[in-house]
Design a protein around this motif. Structure first.
Motif, PDB file in Angstrom:
ATOM      1  N   ASN A 224       0.820  -1.213   0.000  1.00 40.58           N
ATOM      2  CA  ASN A 224       0.000   0.000   0.000  1.00 40.58           C
ATOM      3  C   ASN A 224       0.851   1.259   0.000  1.00 40.58           C
ATOM      4  O   ASN A 224       0.365   2.351  -0.328  1.00 40.58           O
ATOM      5  N   PRO A 244       0.893   0.204 -11.249  1.00 37.84           N
ATOM      6  CA  PRO A 244       0.378  -0.220  -9.932  1.00 37.84           C
ATOM      7  C   PRO A 244      -0.257  -1.610  -9.915  1.00 37.84           C
ATOM      8  O   PRO A 244      -0.360  -2.224  -8.844  1.00 37.84           O
ATOM      9  N   TYR A 245      -0.677  -2.115 -11.089  1.00 39.20           N
ATOM     10  CA  TYR A 245      -1.208  -3.482 -11.126  1.00 39.20           C
ATOM     11  C   TYR A 245      -0.124  -4.511 -10.773  1.00 39.20           C
ATOM     12  O   TYR A 245      -0.430  -5.665 -10.474  1.00 39.20           O
ATOM     13  N   ASP A 248      -0.746  -4.978  -6.889  1.00 39.57           N
ATOM     14  CA  ASP A 248      -2.117  -4.854  -6.384  1.00 39.57           C
ATOM     15  C   ASP A 248      -2.566  -6.072  -5.583  1.00 39.57           C
ATOM     16  O   ASP A 248      -3.710  -6.154  -5.135  1.00 39.57           O
ATOM     17  N   GLU A 394       2.675  -9.747 -10.979  1.00 40.96           N
ATOM     18  CA  GLU A 394       2.780  -9.295  -9.588  1.00 40.96           C
ATOM     19  C   GLU A 394       4.212  -9.461  -9.088  1.00 40.96           C
ATOM     20  O   GLU A 394       4.943 -10.371  -9.521  1.00 40.96           O
TER      21      GLU A 394
END
Length: 402
Positions: A224, A244-245, A248, A394
């Protein structure tokens, strides 16, 4: 130390190849076969090749070798009558052993015994043991060793149980790699009594290296707090797959991640802040899976660059560099190769096993020598398709942010 479970696991993983089926057609010739002659021995690490001349007979089925590998445990090896060599292996020490040889006929009649003496070189498990080095690591310990003959061995980590005060197995790691370097994690930072020993595929066990070590504190970094810090030399993003993906929390290989446009200059780079100053220990990477597993823009070779500056300046990163090299405000924290498909299949023709491996995410260690950093540049040097674009689903980092 000679834990039965450990032996069973090792023997299952490194099971010897099946002996040839020597049953053949049963013979009515009950005469005793002659013996092997002209015996010669060539020793190697933990074993020996024994060559011989067979007696002249059409009724021979195989040659049988009986021997003890550690003073009590007996083994047998068979060699077809088509061969003039038998291999004896699994000896515990480098010393003289007796091997009893029998010629066996198709009627299952044994010849008289002939004894060959072998003197194996130092077994591989004993050669590995002096090279073992165990050091504290983030959330556990790091284990290094050298296995120059690339023989299958088990590295067994034991830890003193606080209740029984006896060593219990904490981890078992099996490999054929010549360079052993891995970490066992999931531990708190309290001092622990560890032991480590080497076990070969025949159940021979080395001495135990004992050490008291305190694992280094480690936690997963809070995603975050991550933020985009786009620099001019970063690759252009396309298809709505914004940076940002990449953090996430969604590791589904069919979901949205970071994706650049074709025509990118290598290394294909993305820059972001961690939101903290952290001593990084490792990271996990998830590639795009399904039809894209080990293909398309999934990274094959890449570098993690870091900076401890508050506002690190842009710089065109080199495609190749060594860990520890500097490029402006950025330090090379490690060069990485995404593991090849576990099945051995070629990229683009992967199996369900390969897809499952990729979907689970792959962990990579970050060397302890690196400084604390506040910013990361993820730089792709090559993709599994060789194309000029890249994508990642990710990424997760661990370390000490305090």
């Amino acid at each position: 130390m000679k834990n039965i479970y450990s032996c069973v696991c090792l023997l299952l993983l490194f099971s010897c190849s099946k002996l040839e089926n020597y049953n053949g057609v049963v013979s009515t010739d009950k005469s005793k076969p002659g013996i092997v002659t002209d015996i010669k021995v060539i020793n190697f690490n933990g074993g020996a090749y024994i060559t011989y001349s067979l007696p002249s007979s059409a009724n021979i089925l195989y040659v049988l070798a009986d021997y003890k590998v550690n003073g009590t445990l007996s083994r047998q090896t068979k060699s077809s009558y088509y061969s003039d060599t038998i291999v004896v292996n699994g000896f515990a020490d480098s010393k003289e052993y007796e091997v009893t040889l029998h010629v066996v006929s198709r009627a299952n009649v044994m010849s008289d015994a002939v004894v060959a003496k072998v003197y194996p070189d130092t077994p591989v498990y004993k050669m590995i043991f002096p090279t073992v080095n165990v050091t504290p690591d983030f959330g556990g310990v790091n284990i290094k060793a050298l296995n120059k003959f690339k023989q299958p061995v088990g590295i067994i980590l034991v830890e003193t149980d606080p209740v029984t005060n006896r060593y219990e197995i904490r981890d078992q790691y099996y490999t054929k790699s010549d360079t052993i370097n891995y970490s066992v994690r999931g531990m708190d930072t309290l001092p622990k009594n560890f032991g480590i020993y080497i076990q070969d595929q025949w159940g021979n066990i080395s001495d135990t290296l004992k050490q008291t070590l305190s694992p280094i504190f480690e936690t997963q970094l809070d995603k975050n707090k991550f933020f985009v810090d786009k620099l001019a030399t970063d690759a252009k993003i396309g298809y709505g797959w914004e940076l940002p993906y990449m953090w996430d929390g969604n590791t589904d290989g069919s979901s949205t991640g970071w994706h650049t446009l074709p025509g990118s200059t290598f290394p294909i780079t993305a820059t972001f802040g961690l939101g903290v100053s952290a001593k990084l220990s490792r990271f996990a990477l998830w590639q795009r899976t399904g039809q894209y597993t080990y293909s398309h823009g999934n990274p094959r070779d890449f570098t993690i660059w870091g900076s401890e500056k508050d506002n690190p300046a842009d710089v065109q990163l080199p495609v190749t560099s060594a860990q520890g090299d500097m490029a402006g405000d950025w330090i090379n924290m490690g060069n990485y190769h995404y593991p090849d498909p576990p099945s051995g299949a070629r990229p683009g023709a992967v199996t369900d096993e390969d897809i499952a491996f990729a979907e689970a995410g792959v962990n990579f260690n970050i060397p302890l020598a690196n400084p604390r950093v506040k910013f990361i540049r993820f730089a792709v040097a090559d993709t599994w398709s060789g194309g000029d674009f890249a994508h990642v689903i990710e990424i997760t980092f661990w370390g000490n942010p305090y």
